[in-house]
Design a protein around this motif. Structure first.
Motif, PDB file in Angstrom:
ATOM      1  N   ASN A 504       0.827  -1.215   0.000  1.00  0.00           N
ATOM      2  CA  ASN A 504       0.000   0.000   0.000  1.00  0.00           C
ATOM      3  C   ASN A 504       0.854   1.254   0.000  1.00  0.00           C
ATOM      4  N   LEU A 505       1.955   1.213   0.741  1.00  0.00           N
ATOM      5  CA  LEU A 505       2.823   2.389   0.812  1.00  0.00           C
ATOM      6  C   LEU A 505       3.504   2.640  -0.528  1.00  0.00           C
ATOM      7  N   ILE A 506       3.886   1.563  -1.206  1.00  0.00           N
ATOM      8  CA  ILE A 506       4.524   1.708  -2.517  1.00  0.00           C
ATOM      9  C   ILE A 506       3.609   2.451  -3.478  1.00  0.00           C
ATOM     10  N   TRP A 507       2.302   2.145  -3.402  1.00  0.00           N
ATOM     11  CA  TRP A 507       1.348   2.762  -4.314  1.00  0.00           C
ATOM     12  C   TRP A 507       0.849   4.114  -3.834  1.00  0.00           C
ATOM     13  N   GLY A 508       1.416   4.612  -2.749  1.00  0.00           N
ATOM     14  CA  GLY A 508       1.122   5.988  -2.362  1.00  0.00           C
ATOM     15  C   GLY A 508       0.190   6.152  -1.190  1.00  0.00           C
ATOM     16  N   ALA A 509      -0.312   5.069  -0.590  1.00  0.00           N
ATOM     17  CA  ALA A 509      -1.212   5.199   0.548  1.00  0.00           C
ATOM     18  C   ALA A 509      -0.439   5.674   1.779  1.00  0.00           C
ATOM     19  N   ALA A 510      -1.099   6.409   2.651  1.00  0.00           N
ATOM     20  CA  ALA A 510      -0.473   6.892   3.878  1.00  0.00           C
ATOM     21  C   ALA A 510      -0.364   5.750   4.877  1.00  0.00           C
ATOM     22  N   PRO A 511       0.769   5.632   5.595  1.00  0.00           N
ATOM     23  CA  PRO A 511       0.920   4.534   6.557  1.00  0.00           C
ATOM     24  C   PRO A 511       0.073   4.751   7.801  1.00  0.00           C
ATOM     25  N   PRO A 512      -0.711   3.736   8.235  1.00  0.00           N
ATOM     26  CA  PRO A 512      -1.488   3.851   9.469  1.00  0.00           C
ATOM     27  C   PRO A 512      -0.596   3.633  10.688  1.00  0.00           C
ATOM     28  N   ALA A 513      -1.173   3.670  11.882  1.00  0.00           N
ATOM     29  CA  ALA A 513      -0.416   3.407  13.108  1.00  0.00           C
ATOM     30  C   ALA A 513       0.171   1.996  13.053  1.00  0.00           C
ATOM     31  N   PRO A 514       1.384   1.794  13.589  1.00  0.00           N
ATOM     32  CA  PRO A 514       2.073   0.503  13.453  1.00  0.00           C
ATOM     33  C   PRO A 514       1.259  -0.695  13.931  1.00  0.00           C
ATOM     34  N   GLY A 515       0.714  -0.630  15.147  1.00  0.00           N
ATOM     35  CA  GLY A 515      -0.101  -1.735  15.645  1.00  0.00           C
ATOM     36  C   GLY A 515       0.686  -3.023  15.784  1.00  0.00           C
ATOM     37  N   MET A 516       0.147  -4.111  15.199  1.00  0.00           N
ATOM     38  CA  MET A 516       0.705  -5.442  15.407  1.00  0.00           C
ATOM     39  C   MET A 516       2.129  -5.578  14.898  1.00  0.00           C
ATOM     40  N   ILE A 517       2.495  -4.837  13.851  1.00  0.00           N
ATOM     41  CA  ILE A 517       3.844  -4.979  13.308  1.00  0.00           C
ATOM     42  C   ILE A 517       4.889  -4.394  14.253  1.00  0.00           C
ATOM     43  N   TYR A 518       4.447  -3.803  15.346  1.00  0.00           N
ATOM     44  CA  TYR A 518       5.394  -3.346  16.364  1.00  0.00           C
ATOM     45  C   TYR A 518       5.366  -4.242  17.599  1.00  0.00           C
ATOM     46  N   TRP A 519       4.158  -4.394  18.242  1.00  0.00           N
ATOM     47  CA  TRP A 519       4.119  -5.107  19.514  1.00  0.00           C
ATOM     48  C   TRP A 519       4.226  -6.616  19.365  1.00  0.00           C
ATOM     49  N   SER A 520       3.887  -7.160  18.190  1.00  0.00           N
ATOM     50  CA  SER A 520       3.920  -8.612  18.028  1.00  0.00           C
ATOM     51  C   SER A 520       5.328  -9.171  18.215  1.00  0.00           C
ATOM     52  N   TRP A 521       6.329  -8.392  17.882  1.00  0.00           N
ATOM     53  CA  TRP A 521       7.717  -8.858  18.035  1.00  0.00           C
ATOM     54  C   TRP A 521       8.012  -9.184  19.496  1.00  0.00           C
ATOM     55  N   TYR A 522       7.632  -8.283  20.396  1.00  0.00           N
ATOM     56  CA  TYR A 522       7.895  -8.504  21.817  1.00  0.00           C
ATOM     57  C   TYR A 522       7.034  -9.643  22.358  1.00  0.00           C
ATOM     58  N   ALA A 523       5.812  -9.773  21.868  1.00  0.00           N
ATOM     59  CA  ALA A 523       4.950 -10.876  22.300  1.00  0.00           C
ATOM     60  C   ALA A 523       5.561 -12.220  21.921  1.00  0.00           C
ATOM     61  N   ILE A 524       6.118 -12.302  20.712  1.00  0.00           N
ATOM     62  CA  ILE A 524       6.734 -13.553  20.257  1.00  0.00           C
ATOM     63  C   ILE A 524       7.993 -13.844  21.069  1.00  0.00           C
ATOM     64  N   GLN A 525       8.779 -12.820  21.366  1.00  0.00           N
ATOM     65  CA  GLN A 525       9.981 -13.026  22.177  1.00  0.00           C
ATOM     66  C   GLN A 525       9.628 -13.550  23.570  1.00  0.00           C
ATOM     67  N   THR A 526       8.565 -13.011  24.147  1.00  0.00           N
ATOM     68  CA  THR A 526       8.116 -13.487  25.462  1.00  0.00           C
ATOM     69  C   THR A 526       7.656 -14.938  25.383  1.00  0.00           C
ATOM     70  N   ALA A 527       6.912 -15.274  24.341  1.00  0.00           N
ATOM     71  CA  ALA A 527       6.451 -16.650  24.159  1.00  0.00           C
ATOM     72  C   ALA A 527       7.626 -17.607  24.015  1.00  0.00           C
ATOM     73  N   CYS A 528       8.667 -17.177  23.328  1.00  0.00           N
ATOM     74  CA  CYS A 528       9.849 -18.026  23.145  1.00  0.00           C
ATOM     75  C   CYS A 528      10.494 -18.355  24.495  1.00  0.00           C
ATOM     76  N   ILE A 529      10.592 -17.356  25.360  1.00  0.00           N
ATOM     77  CA  ILE A 529      11.169 -17.594  26.690  1.00  0.00           C
ATOM     78  C   ILE A 529      10.308 -18.588  27.469  1.00  0.00           C
ATOM     79  N   PHE A 530       8.982 -18.408  27.428  1.00  0.00           N
ATOM     80  CA  PHE A 530       8.076 -19.315  28.118  1.00  0.00           C
ATOM     81  C   PHE A 530       8.255 -20.743  27.610  1.00  0.00           C
ATOM     82  N   VAL A 531       8.362 -20.907  26.294  1.00  0.00           N
ATOM     83  CA  VAL A 531       8.522 -22.242  25.710  1.00  0.00           C
ATOM     84  C   VAL A 531       9.816 -22.879  26.191  1.00  0.00           C
ATOM     85  N   ILE A 532      10.900 -22.117  26.208  1.00  0.00           N
ATOM     86  CA  ILE A 532      12.194 -22.682  26.609  1.00  0.00           C
ATOM     87  C   ILE A 532      12.189 -23.025  28.093  1.00  0.00           C
ATOM     88  N   VAL A 533      11.568 -22.185  28.917  1.00  0.00           N
ATOM     89  CA  VAL A 533      11.455 -22.503  30.345  1.00  0.00           C
ATOM     90  C   VAL A 533      10.686 -23.809  30.527  1.00  0.00           C
TER      91      VAL A 533
END
Length: 615
Positions: A504-533
């Motif tokens: 969408n950005l390539i075609w000229g649309a304005a970027p919305p608020a980051p949302g999941m593409i920001y916080w999901s990284w930390y959620a996955i990192q936390t899940a990884c620690i839980f799995v290893i524990v």
């Protein structure tokens, strides 16, 4: 009195223990306590301290493995210098010439335009494959529909241009319709053709053969009686600017080139820059942004895809008058580095006739707003500007307007020219992703089979167990699998949303608020620690079970009275002790546990490859 006090001090110093003796005593007590805590109970079970210590050691080893993988697969990229700018000399993008012809020169809209459809055959080098290529010839005509064979400022014939496609699968009917007509209405013969594709796709485009295909269209124009053979130029955009240098190098009679949003650098470096810049603009987590280095360090040549390192910076391909046009909202191109490199290449062959225009609200295809919307217009004045430039250059006139004008040319980060192919990293990437998919599929198939078997037992009223897991292994496996798969789904969803926003950005649309593409990284990192524990404690339980089994086996073999007493006091008989499973009573349960564990391990390795264990 003083003598008595001195004696007391001497007596105290004699009887007070030395610091080293105190430390030695404490160390000895700690050592004995540690040994006592690490000693197994009489029935082979472990004390709580030993369980915790072994779990910590296993956790540290697993984390060390995954963190090490994340570190080893990361690629350094120096993004300096940042925030580069080239200042324009004027905000006026119009292009003017010193008209010494004594005639009024044609402009956009001067003539009516006629379309003629035809077909040419283009051949791919090496394979001999033929593409029957549709072309649309647009020519200027008078009010009676007759071809105009003479235009103001030229002694004989009319100038012409061939349009070279950017990325995608553009055909003659859906490409360059407006700009092709614009140029024709100013007295040019123009050709738009189907993009040369043969059996290739985006990653395997045959650029050298494509250059020869466009050269065939140029020869088609030169075969027309009303076209001046020495006044044929090219109009190229985006991916097409990797092809055009070969056309110009091999055809010394090319008169000019209009470059719209040129990529300039090799595909690896151009696309690496584009993706990195877009990820940053969309507000993606820095972890997702680090994908760029890994992704564009792939050695695609191992899979017979060599275009990523295609060499497009050929000095001989810049030895014509050039008009470069960028849009300030273009998120794909490195505009400062691109302008600098074009000027360097042109100057290396003594060509100083390079004009730069930047339009303040244009996207990658110099259109307004979101290109996904139908009939999106070009930015103001661009269609007049490039037509006026082509008219003046084709007549050999001296340009009087500024060479660099429009909005300031801006670039956020440097082009990653240090990125190169890494064969070992590529092989590792393929191996872990393939193995992950294989093991996940195997786990899924066994799971489906187990469900079917469970249903069969129910229908036939058989009181049999499918897996026969001992203790809490089944619940633990279900819990850790659910968390890992949820993390995997979240990871795929984050990447998917990121790709969608990139498009969408390539075609000229304005970027919305980051949302999941920001916080999901930390959620996955936390899940990884839980799995290893969780897996650390599962491993401890397995090791303890093996230890208990070994202790009981030893007890049975020894045959001492004490060991016989231990066996009698246990909750199971000799026969049951002998048959007591460690993990599961059914072979299917053992197989399923091992395969699922390996599948989850490869999921974590994939996470580690993409940098999720860099905290």
């Amino acid at each position: 009195m003083k003598r008595k006090n001195n004696n007391n001090r001497r007596n105290q110093s004699v009887h007070s223990p030395k610091i080293s003796d105190v430390l030695s005593s404490r160390y000895e007590k700690a050592r004995r306590w540690f040994i006592a805590q690490m000693r197994d109970n009489t029935d082979g079970t472990w004390k709580l301290f030993k369980r915790l210590l072994v779990a910590i050691v296993i956790f540290a080893i697993l984390m060390g493995v995954f963190v090490g993988v994340s570190r080893m697969t990361s690629m350094q990229w120096d993004k300096e210098p940042t925030n580069q700018t080239i200042r324009s000399t004027s905000g006026d993008t119009s292009i003017t010439f010193n008209n010494t012809t004594g005639q009024t020169l044609p402009r956009r809209g001067t003539y009516k335009v006629k379309e003629i459809r035809d077909v040419i055959d283009i051949v791919q080098d090496g394979t001999g494959k033929v593409q029957h290529d549709n072309i649309i010839l647009r020519i200027p005509v008078d009010s009676n529909g007759n071809v105009i064979s003479h235009v103001a400022g030229l002694e004989s014939g009319i100038p012409a241009a061939v349009f070279i496609h950017g990325a995608g699968t553009g055909n003659a009917d859906d490409s360059f319709n407006d700009v092709g007509t614009d140029l024709a209405s100013a007295g040019f013969a123009t050709i738009v053709m189907d993009k040369p594709r043969w059996d290739t796709w985006d990653a395997t485009r045959d650029y050298p053969s494509s250059a020869k295909a466009y050269e065939k269209a140029i020869q088609y124009l030169r075969s027309l009686s009303y076209v001046d053979d020495d006044k044929v130029g090219i109009f190229t955009t985006s991916e097409g600017t990797w092809i055009s240098p070969y056309v110009i190098r091999d055809d010394k009679r090319i008169a000019f080139e209009i470059m719209m949003s040129p990529m300039v650098f090799s595909p690896r470096h151009s696309l690496g820059f584009s993706v990195a810049q877009i990820f940053a603009i969309t507000g993606a987590n820095p972890g997702y942004q680090a994908f760029v280095q890994r992704l564009f360090s792939m050695d695609t040549a191992a899979f017979s895809i060599t275009n990523i390192d295609f060499e497009s910076q050929i000095p001989q391909g810049y030895d014509v008058p050039i008009l470069v046009a960028y849009g300030a909202k273009d998120v794909l191109t490195a505009q400062v580095s691109g302008v600098q490199r074009i000027l360097e290449l042109a100057h290396s062959v003594n060509n100083s006739d390079v004009t730069i225009r930047t339009y303040p609200i244009g996207n990658h295809v110099l259109r307004l707003g979101d290109q996904t919307q139908a009939k999106t217009l070009y930015v103001d004045h661009y269609e007049y500007d490039f037509v006026d430039w082509a008219v003046g250059v084709s007549r050999g006139l001296e340009q009087t307007s500024s060479k660099i004008s429009g909005s300031d040319v801006y670039q956020a980060i440097a082009v990653p020219e240090n990125l190169s192919a890494h064969r070992p990293l590529t092989m590792y990437f393929v191996a872990i992703h393939v193995l992950m998919l294989v093991w996940l599929l195997a786990s899924l198939l066994i799971g489906v089979y187990a469900v079917g078997k469970k249903i069969y037992y129910r229908l036939t009223h058989q009181k049999r167990r499918v897996f026969g897991f001992v203790g809490r292994y089944q619940r633990t496996l279900v819990r850790v699998s659910a968390v890992t798969y949820m993390a995997l789904v979240l990871f795929l969803a984050g990447v998917g949303q990121l790709v969608w926003r990139v498009v969408n950005l390539i075609w000229g649309a304005a970027p919305p608020a980051p949302g999941m593409i920001y916080w999901s990284w930390y959620a996955i990192q936390t899940a990884c620690i839980f799995v290893i524990v969780t897996w650390s404690f599962v491993a401890v339980t397995l090791l303890e079970s093996i230890s208990v089994r070994a202790a009981r086996t030893k007890s049975k073999k020894a045959g001492t009275k004490k060991e016989e007493t231990l066996t009698r006091n246990s909750t199971m008989s000799k026969n049951s002790a002998k048959l007591q499973p460690i993990l599961a009573s059914e072979r299917l349960g053992i197989i399923y546990f091992n395969i699922t564990t390996e599948a989850l391990f490869f999921v974590l390795l994939v996470f580690a490859y993409w940098g999720l264990f860099i905290y």
